[in-house]
Design a protein around this motif. Sequence first.
Motif, PDB file in Angstrom:
ATOM      1  N   ILE A  30       8.685   0.240   2.300  1.00 46.48           N
ATOM      2  CA  ILE A  30       7.813   0.858   1.303  1.00 46.48           C
ATOM      3  C   ILE A  30       8.424   2.195   0.895  1.00 46.48           C
ATOM      4  O   ILE A  30       8.542   3.106   1.716  1.00 46.48           O
TER       5      ILE A  30
ATOM      6  N   GLY B 145       6.942  -0.107  -6.082  1.00 45.37           N
ATOM      7  CA  GLY B 145       6.500   0.084  -4.707  1.00 45.37           C
ATOM      8  C   GLY B 145       6.150   1.540  -4.446  1.00 45.37           C
ATOM      9  O   GLY B 145       6.508   2.433  -5.216  1.00 45.37           O
TER      10      GLY B 145
ATOM     11  N   THR C  20       5.358  -4.112   4.865  1.00 39.40           N
ATOM     12  CA  THR C  20       5.494  -4.215   3.409  1.00 39.40           C
ATOM     13  C   THR C  20       4.175  -4.049   2.661  1.00 39.40           C
ATOM     14  O   THR C  20       4.168  -3.987   1.432  1.00 39.40           O
ATOM     15  N   PHE C  21       3.065  -3.970   3.396  1.00 38.54           N
ATOM     16  CA  PHE C  21       1.759  -3.865   2.728  1.00 38.54           C
ATOM     17  C   PHE C  21       0.782  -3.167   3.662  1.00 38.54           C
ATOM     18  O   PHE C  21       0.647  -3.541   4.829  1.00 38.54           O
TER      19      PHE C  21
ATOM     20  N   THR D 176       2.689  -0.429  -0.753  1.00 32.66           N
ATOM     21  CA  THR D 176       3.358  -1.726  -0.820  1.00 32.66           C
ATOM     22  C   THR D 176       4.849  -1.584  -1.122  1.00 32.66           C
ATOM     23  O   THR D 176       5.297  -0.583  -1.685  1.00 32.66           O
TER      24      THR D 176
ATOM     25  N   ASN E  84       6.102  -6.921  -4.291  1.00 32.83           N
ATOM     26  CA  ASN E  84       5.317  -7.525  -3.213  1.00 32.83           C
ATOM     27  C   ASN E  84       4.534  -8.747  -3.713  1.00 32.83           C
ATOM     28  O   ASN E  84       3.851  -8.679  -4.739  1.00 32.83           O
TER      29      ASN E  84
ATOM     30  N   VAL F 178       1.993  -6.930   7.595  1.00 32.31           N
ATOM     31  CA  VAL F 178       0.887  -6.282   6.887  1.00 32.31           C
ATOM     32  C   VAL F 178       0.082  -5.447   7.879  1.00 32.31           C
ATOM     33  O   VAL F 178      -0.096  -5.842   9.034  1.00 32.31           O
TER      34      VAL F 178
END
Length: 321
Positions: A79, A167, A188-189, A207, A211, A260
């Motif tokens: 990110i 992002g 990533t989230f 994010t 994504n 996540v």
Amino acid sequence: MMMIEINPRKTLLFSFIFFIFVEVIICFGLLQEVEHQQNNGSLNNFDHQLRSFVLRQGQEEVIDAMPTQPKPEPPKQKIPHNLIFTYKNNILETGKPVHFFKNVQHTIDEYRSAWGDTEARVVFLDDPACVSNITAVFPELVKYFQRERYGGYKADICRLAFLYLHGGYYFDVDLEVISPFVPDGNVTFVSARDIYNSYFFQAILFTSQGNPIIKESLQKEFDYYERRLRFKDKNAHIGPLTMQMAFDSLPSAEERGGPVVLLNEIALKDDNEHIYPNVTRYSQSWLCNVVVHDEARGNVHFRSRVEGSTHCPFRRGDINR
């Protein structure tokens, strides 16, 4: 002529003792060289000499005297360090509303400090910037963005478009940072579940670029405006619900683009003062005391509404309004 008798065993013993003596002298000399090289801050010459010495002894393998291990590089953050905000105008330029301006600046300072990056990029998305980003990623949504009258729904579309393209770390202007949450590099989230655990609390949304969850959320938004997606509750929060649907449609980490992290909202009330006792409780509304925490680690990171926001009014006589 006197004949001297040579005893082969004694000769062999003498040769062996002499050989050991020579080797000791050589090793002593090398040790002296180590000390000298250490005092001069380098072992390169000694390393070369020891390699030569080993080769002279008939060894087939060259041994590194001082093997050096390369320092592992820190994992690259999935990110990127973009700080993203949306509002009808650029608060950082106008300085108004004052309480939001101070809060946004606080968020910027806290995260730049947490990252150790004083030049981290700050992006403020007003309407023209939103249209530009939506056009680039999902042009069919532009007309719905421009027709939408409710600012919150416009912000839903805008932040999704920017996050998909670039992002970063998105924050609502009325979200207060208590302690920055910085995820592991492979995450990533990041978002949060609302206080009722019904949908996503999108006031924080971090994010990676491109994504899959964000891409699917944009599609769900479009389906809603195209009337292919309906909600029974007329007062439904469109952005949080469409993101929940997008998230649920991608059940595996691979489909979601990687690991996540979901934080949780929690209300700090009078009957649970033992929970996070060091976090200030405000008296004007219980909604002022809703925070976002990492339940697993027991840390509070955000207050969902800063004082002066819609559901958390200023205290009477507050001079900071």
